[in-house]
Scaffold this motif. Structure first.
Motif, mmCIF file in Angstrom:
data_model
loop_
_atom_site.group_PDB
_atom_site.id
_atom_site.type_symbol
_atom_site.label_atom_id
_atom_site.label_comp_id
_atom_site.label_asym_id
_atom_site.label_seq_id
_atom_site.Cartn_x
_atom_site.Cartn_y
_atom_site.Cartn_z
ATOM 1 N N THR A 308 0.858 -1.179 0.000
ATOM 2 C CA THR A 308 0.000 0.000 0.000
ATOM 3 C C THR A 308 0.897 1.233 0.000
ATOM 4 O OG1 THR A 308 -1.752 -1.136 1.212
ATOM 5 C CG2 THR A 308 -1.805 1.264 1.228
ATOM 6 N N ALA A 309 0.621 2.140 -0.913
ATOM 7 C CA ALA A 309 1.427 3.360 -1.036
ATOM 8 C C ALA A 309 0.603 4.566 -0.614
ATOM 9 C CB ALA A 309 1.919 3.535 -2.472
ATOM 10 N N ARG A 310 1.205 5.417 0.201
ATOM 11 C CA ARG A 310 0.598 6.684 0.604
ATOM 12 C C ARG A 310 1.449 7.806 0.024
ATOM 13 N NH1 ARG A 310 -0.310 5.006 6.968
ATOM 14 N NH2 ARG A 310 -2.003 3.489 6.598
ATOM 15 N N ILE A 311 0.900 8.462 -0.983
ATOM 16 C CA ILE A 311 1.644 9.483 -1.729
ATOM 17 C C ILE A 311 1.207 10.861 -1.260
ATOM 18 C CG2 ILE A 311 2.200 10.351 -4.013
ATOM 19 C CD1 ILE A 311 1.340 7.610 -5.104
ATOM 20 N N THR A 312 2.156 11.699 -0.876
ATOM 21 C CA THR A 312 1.863 13.056 -0.411
ATOM 22 C C THR A 312 1.589 13.957 -1.605
ATOM 23 O OG1 THR A 312 3.279 12.755 1.530
ATOM 24 C CG2 THR A 312 2.733 15.012 0.900
ATOM 25 N N ILE A 313 0.418 14.606 -1.588
ATOM 26 C CA ILE A 313 0.091 15.539 -2.671
ATOM 27 C C ILE A 313 0.002 16.981 -2.182
ATOM 28 C CG2 ILE A 313 -1.115 13.773 -4.001
ATOM 29 C CD1 ILE A 313 -3.741 14.892 -3.003
ATOM 30 N N ASP A 314 -0.106 17.185 -0.858
ATOM 31 C CA ASP A 314 -0.156 18.554 -0.318
ATOM 32 C C ASP A 314 0.155 18.496 1.163
ATOM 33 O OD1 ASP A 314 -0.436 21.242 -0.130
ATOM 34 O OD2 ASP A 314 -2.611 21.303 -0.364
ATOM 35 N N MET A 315 0.729 19.594 1.700
ATOM 36 C CA MET A 315 1.060 19.636 3.120
ATOM 37 C C MET A 315 1.059 21.091 3.575
ATOM 38 S SD MET A 315 4.349 18.037 5.159
ATOM 39 C CE MET A 315 5.502 19.026 4.221
ATOM 40 N N ALA A 316 0.448 21.338 4.721
ATOM 41 C CA ALA A 316 0.419 22.677 5.321
ATOM 42 C C ALA A 316 0.816 22.563 6.785
ATOM 43 C CB ALA A 316 -0.964 23.299 5.176
ATOM 44 N N GLN A 317 1.551 23.567 7.277
ATOM 45 C CA GLN A 317 2.036 23.554 8.650
ATOM 46 C C GLN A 317 1.422 24.692 9.450
ATOM 47 O OE1 GLN A 317 6.293 23.811 8.110
ATOM 48 N NE2 GLN A 317 6.520 21.597 7.856
#
Length: 393
Positions: A308-317
């Motif tokens: 199972t792959a979890r691909i990051t498409i957006d990130m906010a801090q």
């Protein structure tokens, strides 16, 4: 005085009745509105596979000797993987032998006929040359016409061509006789040449053996697959509407394969989609996404393993966020129940990024507010509630 006592007793009785018939506060779990990180990921199933799988095939048509290697065996470049020998001609039955003998006899007769025709052509050429020589001598003495000389020369050349044709015909008939004899005597032939060695072009491990038993193979038939298990890639299939948000070089995490999480990154998003049928029978457009591992593949992870792959498409801090479990739909808008003075208050909110745990709050809530998570149907706007902080929230 008695009048005042009666009024006080009446008020107390009413208060008791109101207290008795008031609904009990609804117990709810709550969580605070805090600031933190929100990472949006696309999760999809895929498989690990060797980047370059080498298919070892039969180079010629022949008899494959039994393969003694098995999947998982280590091989080196140049190592002999299989041996292929010539196929022993099949024995002729009585009918086929009779046909072969007749064919050989006919071929032998044809050879004799061709030899007789050759002798005849040689004799004709000798006679034509003698006639041409006499005609030339008489023509020089003006005893014959030009026409008679031309006829003699033509006859000579025709005889030469006939002789050449007879020789070629004899060669053809002799080859036909050889072929007929080979067909007739083929079942007595002994094979002395064995064998052609099929070697590995790379160093790695055997991934699978397609043909193991001794049998006759046609040229190009796959025998086994070889690859380097240290050079693995991850192929996942995602919906096309999710693939448009995946960028090459994006971070990813590989899970669900039975071992620790593995770091990876997106190497390529295929430019085309294919139609696939989901488990529910729904047609979906899916795009293949190729991931490369950032560290050497662990020995336990093999070719074709499900992951199972979890691909990051957006990130906010450091953004204002609300637990997803507190959200619900109210007349087409996203809403939550906040807790104010022991009562539930319906709040319409505007959301931004969202993952499985938190959603970004753009409007409708402030930091430090308390919201109800997993609100039950008994909770309504203005309902009295009893707060129970969410464990681990």
């Amino acid at each position: 005085m008695r009048h005042l006592i009666s009024i006080a007793a009446f008020i107390a009785t009413c208060a008791v009745l109101v207290w008795v018939f008031l609904p009990d506060p609804v117990p709810v779990e709550t969580a605070p509105i805090t600031r933190g990180d929100v990472t949006v990921r696309v999760e999809a199933e895929g498989e690990a596979r060797v980047r370059e799988v080498v298919v070892i095939s039969a180079p010629i048509t022949g008899l494959l000797q039994r393969v003694t290697l098995h999947p998982g065996d280590a091989v080196t470049a140049g190592q002999v993987l299989a041996q292929i020998g010539p196929v022993t001609p099949a024995l002729l039955d009585s009918r086929a032998r009779a046909v072969a003998e007749s064919t050989a006899a006919a071929a032998a007769a044809a050879v004799e006929l061709a030899r007789s025709q050759l002798v005849q052509a040689e004799a004709s050429l000798t006679f034509a040359r003698a006639e041409a020589d006499r005609t030339r001598a008489l023509f020089e003495r003006a005893a014959l016409s030009q026409r008679m000389l031309d006829d003699a020369v033509l006859a000579e050349r025709t005889a030469e061509a006939t002789l050449a044709s007879a020789r070629a015909n004899l060669a053809v008939r002799e080859k036909e006789l050889d072929s007929a004899k080979a067909m007739l005597n083929g079942d007595y032939a002994e094979d002395t040449a064995c064998c052609i060695h099929v070697t590995s072009p790379v160093t790695g491990r055997i991934l699978g053996v397609r043909t193991e038993d001794e049998q006759v193979l046609q040229a190009g038939t796959p025998i086994m697959e070889v690859g380097d298990l240290q050079d693995l890639e991850i192929m996942v299939s995602v919906l096309s509407r999710e693939a448009v948000n995946i960028a090459e070089g994006a971070e990813a995490t590989i899970t669900g394969w039975g071992g620790p999480d593995l770091a990876a990154r997106v190497e390529r998003v295929e430019p085309g989609a294919t139609t696939k049928i989901s488990a529910l029978g729904i047609e979906e457009q899916r795009v293949e996404v190729r991931l490369s591992l950032l560290a050497p593949a662990p020995p336990a992870l093999g070719h074709g393993f499900r992951v199972t792959a979890r691909i990051t498409i957006d990130m906010a801090q450091n953004i204002l966020r609300v637990p997803v479990s507190a959200l619900f739909r109210s007349k087409g808008d996203w809403a939550v129940y906040s807790v104010e003075d022991g009562k539930a208050a319906l709040q319409i909110v505007s959301l931004g990024r969202r993952n499985d745990e938190f959603a970004e709050v753009l409007d409708g809530l402030t930091e430090g507010a308390t919201v109800i998570v997993h609100p039950a149907d008994t909770v309504e706007n203005g309902s009295a509630v009893e707060e129970k902080p969410l464990i681990g929230g």
